[in-house]
Structure formats: C-alpha cells, structure tokens
Design a protein around this motif. Structure first.
Motif, PDB file in Angstrom:
ATOM      1  N   GLY A  32      -1.890   9.336 -40.046  1.00 41.56           N
ATOM      2  CA  GLY A  32      -2.570   8.097 -40.373  1.00 41.56           C
ATOM      3  C   GLY A  32      -3.386   8.181 -41.644  1.00 41.56           C
ATOM      4  O   GLY A  32      -4.144   9.133 -41.845  1.00 41.56           O
ATOM      5  N   CYS A  33      -3.207   7.190 -42.524  1.00 43.71           N
ATOM      6  CA  CYS A  33      -4.004   7.113 -43.751  1.00 43.71           C
ATOM      7  C   CYS A  33      -4.084   5.662 -44.196  1.00 43.71           C
ATOM      8  O   CYS A  33      -3.062   4.969 -44.234  1.00 43.71           O
ATOM      9  CB  CYS A  33      -3.378   7.959 -44.854  1.00 43.71           C
ATOM     10  N   PRO A  34      -5.296   5.178 -44.560  1.00 49.42           N
ATOM     11  CA  PRO A  34      -5.421   3.788 -45.007  1.00 49.42           C
ATOM     12  C   PRO A  34      -5.048   3.590 -46.467  1.00 49.42           C
ATOM     13  O   PRO A  34      -4.875   2.452 -46.901  1.00 49.42           O
ATOM     14  CB  PRO A  34      -6.910   3.493 -44.789  1.00 49.42           C
ATOM     15  N   THR A  45       3.010  10.918 -43.390  1.00 51.47           N
ATOM     16  CA  THR A  45       1.775  10.959 -42.593  1.00 51.47           C
ATOM     17  C   THR A  45       1.019   9.627 -42.625  1.00 51.47           C
ATOM     18  O   THR A  45      -0.100   9.556 -42.122  1.00 51.47           O
ATOM     19  CB  THR A  45       0.830  12.063 -43.106  1.00 51.47           C
ATOM     20  N   TRP A  46       1.582   8.595 -43.227  1.00 50.78           N
ATOM     21  CA  TRP A  46       0.838   7.353 -43.428  1.00 50.78           C
ATOM     22  C   TRP A  46       0.446   6.654 -42.125  1.00 50.78           C
ATOM     23  O   TRP A  46      -0.601   6.014 -42.052  1.00 50.78           O
ATOM     24  CB  TRP A  46       1.667   6.387 -44.265  1.00 50.78           C
ATOM     25  N   HIS A  47       1.307   6.716 -41.123  1.00 46.33           N
ATOM     26  CA  HIS A  47       1.103   5.914 -39.904  1.00 46.33           C
ATOM     27  C   HIS A  47       0.725   6.797 -38.727  1.00 46.33           C
ATOM     28  O   HIS A  47       1.192   7.934 -38.610  1.00 46.33           O
ATOM     29  CB  HIS A  47       2.381   5.137 -39.572  1.00 46.33           C
ATOM     30  N   MET A  48      -0.100   6.265 -37.836  1.00 43.31           N
ATOM     31  CA  MET A  48      -0.470   7.012 -36.638  1.00 43.31           C
ATOM     32  C   MET A  48       0.769   7.396 -35.832  1.00 43.31           C
ATOM     33  O   MET A  48       0.827   8.471 -35.228  1.00 43.31           O
ATOM     34  CB  MET A  48      -1.436   6.192 -35.787  1.00 43.31           C
ATOM     35  N   ARG A  49       1.761   6.524 -35.862  1.00 47.54           N
ATOM     36  CA  ARG A  49       2.980   6.817 -35.100  1.00 47.54           C
ATOM     37  C   ARG A  49       3.746   8.006 -35.663  1.00 47.54           C
ATOM     38  O   ARG A  49       4.664   8.531 -35.015  1.00 47.54           O
ATOM     39  CB  ARG A  49       3.898   5.591 -35.071  1.00 47.54           C
ATOM     40  N   ASP A  50       3.370   8.446 -36.869  1.00 50.73           N
ATOM     41  CA  ASP A  50       4.033   9.600 -37.464  1.00 50.73           C
ATOM     42  C   ASP A  50       3.592  10.916 -36.814  1.00 50.73           C
ATOM     43  O   ASP A  50       4.182  11.962 -37.091  1.00 50.73           O
ATOM     44  CB  ASP A  50       3.750   9.668 -38.969  1.00 50.73           C
ATOM     45  N   GLY A  51       2.546  10.844 -35.978  1.00 53.31           N
ATOM     46  CA  GLY A  51       2.064  12.055 -35.335  1.00 53.31           C
ATOM     47  C   GLY A  51       2.447  12.115 -33.875  1.00 53.31           C
ATOM     48  O   GLY A  51       2.842  11.119 -33.268  1.00 53.31           O
ATOM     49  N   GLY A  74     -11.100  35.848 -44.652  1.00 56.56           N
ATOM     50  CA  GLY A  74     -12.095  35.008 -45.307  1.00 56.56           C
ATOM     51  C   GLY A  74     -11.776  33.531 -45.270  1.00 56.56           C
ATOM     52  O   GLY A  74     -12.255  32.766 -46.111  1.00 56.56           O
ATOM     53  N   GLY A  75     -10.984  33.127 -44.298  1.00 57.08           N
ATOM     54  CA  GLY A  75     -10.554  31.739 -44.223  1.00 57.08           C
ATOM     55  C   GLY A  75     -11.175  30.982 -43.070  1.00 57.08           C
ATOM     56  O   GLY A  75     -12.326  31.196 -42.704  1.00 57.08           O
ATOM     57  N   GLY A  76     -10.376  30.077 -42.498  1.00 55.63           N
ATOM     58  CA  GLY A  76     -10.886  29.242 -41.422  1.00 55.63           C
ATOM     59  C   GLY A  76      -9.889  28.164 -41.071  1.00 55.63           C
ATOM     60  O   GLY A  76      -8.679  28.332 -41.251  1.00 55.63           O
ATOM     61  N   MET A  77     -10.405  27.059 -40.603  1.00 52.17           N
ATOM     62  CA  MET A  77      -9.570  25.921 -40.210  1.00 52.17           C
ATOM     63  C   MET A  77      -9.874  24.728 -41.112  1.00 52.17           C
ATOM     64  O   MET A  77     -11.037  24.395 -41.354  1.00 52.17           O
ATOM     65  CB  MET A  77      -9.831  25.530 -38.760  1.00 52.17           C
ATOM     66  N   THR A  78      -8.832  24.099 -41.615  1.00 54.12           N
ATOM     67  CA  THR A  78      -8.951  22.877 -42.404  1.00 54.12           C
ATOM     68  C   THR A  78      -8.276  21.743 -41.642  1.00 54.12           C
ATOM     69  O   THR A  78      -7.165  21.919 -41.130  1.00 54.12           O
ATOM     70  CB  THR A  78      -8.291  23.030 -43.778  1.00 54.12           C
ATOM     71  N   VAL A  79      -8.946  20.605 -41.557  1.00 51.11           N
ATOM     72  CA  VAL A  79      -8.321  19.406 -40.998  1.00 51.11           C
ATOM     73  C   VAL A  79      -8.054  18.464 -42.155  1.00 51.11           C
ATOM     74  O   VAL A  79      -8.965  18.082 -42.901  1.00 51.11           O
ATOM     75  CB  VAL A  79      -9.184  18.744 -39.921  1.00 51.11           C
ATOM     76  N   SER A  80      -6.776  18.122 -42.322  1.00 52.33           N
ATOM     77  CA  SER A  80      -6.305  17.328 -43.443  1.00 52.33           C
ATOM     78  C   SER A  80      -5.496  16.163 -42.898  1.00 52.33           C
ATOM     79  O   SER A  80      -5.620  15.798 -41.744  1.00 52.33           O
ATOM     80  CB  SER A  80      -5.481  18.232 -44.377  1.00 52.33           C
ATOM     81  N   GLY A  81      -4.667  15.571 -43.752  1.00 50.90           N
ATOM     82  CA  GLY A  81      -3.897  14.440 -43.284  1.00 50.90           C
ATOM     83  C   GLY A  81      -2.733  14.145 -44.190  1.00 50.90           C
ATOM     84  O   GLY A  81      -2.247  15.050 -44.864  1.00 50.90           O
ATOM     85  N   GLY A  82      -2.403  12.836 -44.269  1.00 52.99           N
ATOM     86  CA  GLY A  82      -3.175  11.733 -43.732  1.00 52.99           C
ATOM     87  C   GLY A  82      -4.649  11.753 -44.143  1.00 52.99           C
ATOM     88  O   GLY A  82      -5.048  12.358 -45.111  1.00 52.99           O
ATOM     89  N   GLU A  83      -5.428  11.075 -43.348  1.00 53.23           N
ATOM     90  CA  GLU A  83      -6.874  10.980 -43.535  1.00 53.23           C
ATOM     91  C   GLU A  83      -7.538  11.319 -42.206  1.00 53.23           C
ATOM     92  O   GLU A  83      -7.499  10.531 -41.269  1.00 53.23           O
ATOM     93  CB  GLU A  83      -7.256   9.580 -44.005  1.00 53.23           C
ATOM     94  N   PRO A  84      -8.167  12.487 -42.102  1.00 50.79           N
ATOM     95  CA  PRO A  84      -8.730  12.908 -40.821  1.00 50.79           C
ATOM     96  C   PRO A  84      -9.834  12.012 -40.298  1.00 50.79           C
ATOM     97  O   PRO A  84     -10.069  11.983 -39.083  1.00 50.79           O
ATOM     98  CB  PRO A  84      -9.231  14.326 -41.100  1.00 50.79           C
ATOM     99  N   LEU A  85     -10.515  11.279 -41.177  1.00 47.40           N
ATOM    100  CA  LEU A  85     -11.602  10.431 -40.689  1.00 47.40           C
ATOM    101  C   LEU A  85     -11.096   9.143 -40.044  1.00 47.40           C
ATOM    102  O   LEU A  85     -11.897   8.345 -39.560  1.00 47.40           O
ATOM    103  CB  LEU A  85     -12.590  10.140 -41.815  1.00 47.40           C
ATOM    104  N   LEU A  86      -9.775   8.945 -39.998  1.00 52.32           N
ATOM    105  CA  LEU A  86      -9.225   7.916 -39.112  1.00 52.32           C
ATOM    106  C   LEU A  86      -9.336   8.360 -37.657  1.00 52.32           C
ATOM    107  O   LEU A  86      -9.268   7.529 -36.746  1.00 52.32           O
ATOM    108  CB  LEU A  86      -7.751   7.647 -39.439  1.00 52.32           C
ATOM    109  N   LEU A 143      -4.616   2.752 -58.240  1.00 52.40           N
ATOM    110  CA  LEU A 143      -4.034   4.044 -57.903  1.00 52.40           C
ATOM    111  C   LEU A 143      -3.872   4.247 -56.403  1.00 52.40           C
ATOM    112  O   LEU A 143      -2.899   4.859 -55.953  1.00 52.40           O
ATOM    113  CB  LEU A 143      -4.922   5.157 -58.480  1.00 52.40           C
ATOM    114  N   THR A 144      -4.821   3.722 -55.607  1.00 55.25           N
ATOM    115  CA  THR A 144      -4.871   4.050 -54.181  1.00 55.25           C
ATOM    116  C   THR A 144      -4.722   2.866 -53.243  1.00 55.25           C
ATOM    117  O   THR A 144      -4.415   3.055 -52.068  1.00 55.25           O
ATOM    118  CB  THR A 144      -6.208   4.728 -53.835  1.00 55.25           C
ATOM    119  N   GLY A 145      -5.012   1.656 -53.755  1.00 55.95           N
ATOM    120  CA  GLY A 145      -5.065   0.492 -52.876  1.00 55.95           C
ATOM    121  C   GLY A 145      -6.386   0.350 -52.160  1.00 55.95           C
ATOM    122  O   GLY A 145      -6.581  -0.577 -51.364  1.00 55.95           O
TER     123      GLY A 145
END
Length: 246
Positions: A32-34, A45-51, A74-86, A143-145
């Motif tokens: 999901g990404c707006p 990854t644009w639509h929630m249904r894509d996951g 020296g790493g960790g976990m990244t949450v990406s997307g799409g847009e994770p704040l959806l 550029l983004t809408g």
C-alpha cells in the motif's frame, strides 16, 4: 490485542546491505502506498491487496533465525513499502518485537503520512529514512501526486524529538537535478540538526519489467540515469550545506 496478533499486509521481505539503513537489514516491505512517484520501482506494492494478510508475530518469527547474525553485522530491521505509515499499528508492533530481539529499527517513509506515526511508534524507531523527493511544492506534486508540506512537518517533528534521520534524495534527470531543488532540500535538511547523512540515489530503470508485467506504462521509460558529474555535483551541494552525503 497483543503485539503478536496485530494484523497487517506484507508484500515481501529480504535481507539487504547498504541501502536500507546501517549494516545488514531484515527488510519488511509492506503493501500500500498513497503516492504514485514517476520513478517508482515497486508498482507491485501500490495497493493493499498486493500484500498477504499476516500478523506481526508471524513476521517476527521469520526475523528470529536471522536476529543474531543481523545484530552482529551492525544491522537491524527496516520496515519499508509501499508506505509503512499506511499501516502504523502493524509497523509499531513489528518494531516493538524487533526491539525485543535486540535489533535496531529503521522506518523507511516518504513522510506524507507522518501524522499517523504515534509517539509510541517513534519511541521504538531507532532511525527514520526520510525521502524528500523535491523541494518546490508544484514539482513535488507533479513528481509524486502528493503534497510536500506533510513531509516537512514530519521532518520538523522528528527534529524536535531528536530522532536520527537519513534523508534520501532520488536524482532524476530533468526532474530533481536542478541546482535550486537540491539547494532547497539541502538547506532544509541542514537546518534540522538531526540529519546524520544524505543518500543521493541515482535514478535507474531496473523496475521497468514490473510495469510491463502489470500492464502499466512506465512514465520514465525514456529517462536515462544521471551522469556521474551530475551525481558528484549534487553530493557536493549537500556537502556544502554541512551534511554528509553519499
């Protein structure tokens, strides 16, 4: 509802080094990404249904076998997307669990939905990878809408909290390579006080086959990558503003 049972939609995950935060990362790509960025490399990854529907606990069980290695690297976990704040509750649950595994956490966001990031979410966020895609609001919308202002508001909020930020700037010939655009982003980033580095990311067309598979026209199919001297000039502009740029 416990952290483990918080639902979400996960597109995919991968292990990554160098582009999604420090060290080796377990990267969860949420669906999901707006925005509809002209240079987007992940139209799948644009639509929630894509996951696929899942829970934070199920994702964290996938993280656990890699946790010791990722931590030592020296790493960790990244949450990406799409847009994770959806999916802010899901993102918070993932980070809470990752912190429980002793992992550094990085939020990869365009910032436009920053108002959805609760203080509780930011409390378990070690680093924000913030995409500032353009400086002129008209250019940003083209550029983004979307609107630039919420991203800048989120950046200021992160600065007030003292949350470390890495700014990411995608360099696209004819769109974001103008010296005035770069100067605007550089000046703003330098004013915040919490920006540890800027990653200048040269545009590429590696995502074009995804558009073909989806039957979607790729808007920048004829746009070349930026020339090396332009990349150097843009990085130099960020350096001149007092920022570490790569």
């Amino acid at each position: 509802m416990t952290t483990a049972t918080v639902p979400g939609r996960l597109h995919s995950w991968d292990l990554s080094t160098g582009v999604d935060g420090p060290g080796t990362r377990f990267v969860a790509f949420l669906a999901g990404c707006p925005l509809r960025c002209l240079y987007c490399q992940n139209p799948d990854t644009w639509h929630m249904r894509d996951g696929s529907p899942t829970t934070a606990g199920a994702v964290l069980r996938q993280v656990e076998p890699f946790a010791s290695f990722v931590h030592v690297a020296g790493g960790g976990m990244t949450v990406s997307g799409g847009e994770p704040l959806l999916q802010p509750a899901f993102t918070e649950a993932l980070f809470t669990g990752a912190r429980g595994l002793g992992l550094h956490t990085a939020l990869d966001t365009a910032g436009g939905l920053g108002a959805r990031a609760s203080d509780a979410l930011l409390d378990v966020t070690s680093l924000v990878l913030l995409d500032i895609k353009a400086w002129d609001p008209v250019r940003y919308r083209r550029l983004t809408g979307g609107s630039l202002a919420p991203t800048l508001d989120f950046a200021r909020r992160l600065a007030a909290r003292g949350t470390p930020v890495w700014v990411r700037y995608v360099l696209v010939p004819g769109l974001t390579d103008d010296a005035s655009e770069v100067a605007g982003v550089a000046g703003f980033a330098a004013s915040l006080g919490n920006v540890e580095r800027v990653d200048v990311l040269p545009f590429h067309r590696l995502g074009a086959p995804k558009y073909e598979r989806l039957g979607i026209p790729f808007p920048l199919r004829d746009t070349p990558p930026p020339a090396a001297d332009v990349v150097d000039r843009v990085r130099s502009q960020f350096h001149a503003a007092g920022l570490a740029a790569y």
